[in-house]
Scaffold this active site. Structure first.
Site, short mmCIF file in Angstrom:
data_model
loop_
_atom_site.label_atom_id
_atom_site.label_comp_id
_atom_site.label_asym_id
_atom_site.label_seq_id
_atom_site.Cartn_x
_atom_site.Cartn_y
_atom_site.Cartn_z
N ASP A 142 0.90 -1.16 0.00
CA ASP A 142 0.00 0.00 0.00
C ASP A 142 0.94 1.21 0.00
O ASP A 142 1.45 1.61 1.05
CB ASP A 142 -0.87 -0.03 1.26
CG ASP A 142 -1.81 1.16 1.32
OD1 ASP A 142 -2.10 1.76 0.28
OD2 ASP A 142 -2.26 1.49 2.44
N GLU B 207 -0.93 -1.31 -4.77
CA GLU B 207 -2.18 -0.58 -4.97
C GLU B 207 -1.94 0.51 -5.99
O GLU B 207 -0.96 1.25 -5.92
CB GLU B 207 -2.67 0.02 -3.64
CG GLU B 207 -4.07 0.60 -3.79
CD GLU B 207 -4.68 1.04 -2.46
OE1 GLU B 207 -4.94 0.18 -1.61
OE2 GLU B 207 -4.88 2.26 -2.29
N ASP C 239 -2.54 0.22 9.48
CA ASP C 239 -2.13 0.74 8.17
C ASP C 239 -1.75 -0.34 7.18
O ASP C 239 -1.85 -0.14 5.96
CB ASP C 239 -0.83 1.56 8.30
CG ASP C 239 -1.10 2.93 8.82
OD1 ASP C 239 -2.08 3.09 9.55
OD2 ASP C 239 -0.32 3.84 8.50
#
Lengths: 172, 172
Positions: A7, A68, A141
């Site tokens: 991410d 991502e 996260d």
């Protein structure tokens, strides 16, 4: 198959390593967040991010990297740092000789929740269940990185099969 | 001092190596454009861009890297690829152990033309004169990379001197 999900972010970059195969629950191998200091020079931050990602790659030897996708709806000022971080992650995968895939957040949500507009709580609950964890992944996260890794295991493999089938003429 | 200037881009990334010092005309050591195919996978393009940049670094051994700063006024769709390319360029400099600076297009125009809103023709004419070239640099795309290199030689060095002077208390 072992996948590293990323991410991307400059201040906080989530990384999750998952082992699994299409349609079955996966196993979390590792999860973490690579942090760089916003007060440090940009080139130094990119260097530290690259070193952190390479450390995950070397320690856990994934067979693929899934990142991502940065998309244009974002705020333009923040999108630049996120795009730079995603570029570093894709390059790290390519330099390790691994296939690198990208997925949008809605593709990832659809893969794990069956709904591309699922909210953060639903996604966290699903990834916790899919990976058979007793508690939601920590740090929070990094949950998105695990979701991207599962997306690749489930969706990427399916796409590869469809592509192979199409190439073989099975769809004609 | 030898500087590598980079005008970042995924499809066309300008690179220019200039030797010089503050206030005097510079010498063009090398100039070129690294191209990647828009139909190729993004990770492969970033890999090729990195390889091209490292080739310039190894062949010409600059002492600093200067990269045009990606800024948020740009079209959001194109800014993502430009930001990724700039991240790869900054990382390549940092991994070579070099200082990496960034300059906005208007800082660069101001440095070479004395006017931050100079047009492309003025900038090309000035960089041609500064580098003592008989014709404008070719390929034209790479002129901006030479401008960024000159900006660093002239402005970066001045900034370093000001910083050193301030640190020494010369301004108190």
């Amino acid at each position: 198959m072992r996948v590293m999900g990323v991410d991307p972010g400059l201040t906080r970059c989530g990384v999750g390593i998952v082992e699994g195969s299409p349609g079955v629950k996966g196993t979390m191998v590792a999860v973490g967040v690579i942090r760089t200091d916003p007060n440090t020079e940009l080139a130094t931050r990119l260097f530290e991010l690259d070193a952190g990602l390479r450390d995950f790659l070397e320690r856990h030897q994934p067979e693929a990297v899934a990142v991502e996708r940065v998309f244009s709806q974002h705020n333009v000022a923040s999108v630049i740092g996120t795009a730079q971080a995603s570029g570093i992650a894709m390059l790290a995968g390519a330099k390790a000789g691994l296939p690198v895939a990208t997925y949008t957040p809605s593709e990832a949500k659809a893969a794990v929740c069956g709904n591309g507009s699922a909210d953060k709580r639903q996604v966290t609950a699903m990834i916790t269940r899919i990976l058979g964890l007793t508690d939601p992944p920590k740090p929070a996260d990094a949950a998105d990185a695990l979701v991207i890794a599962i997306t690749h295991l489930w969706r990427g493999s399916l796409q590869n099969k469809l592509r192979l089938a199409t190439q073989k003429g099975a769809w004609r």
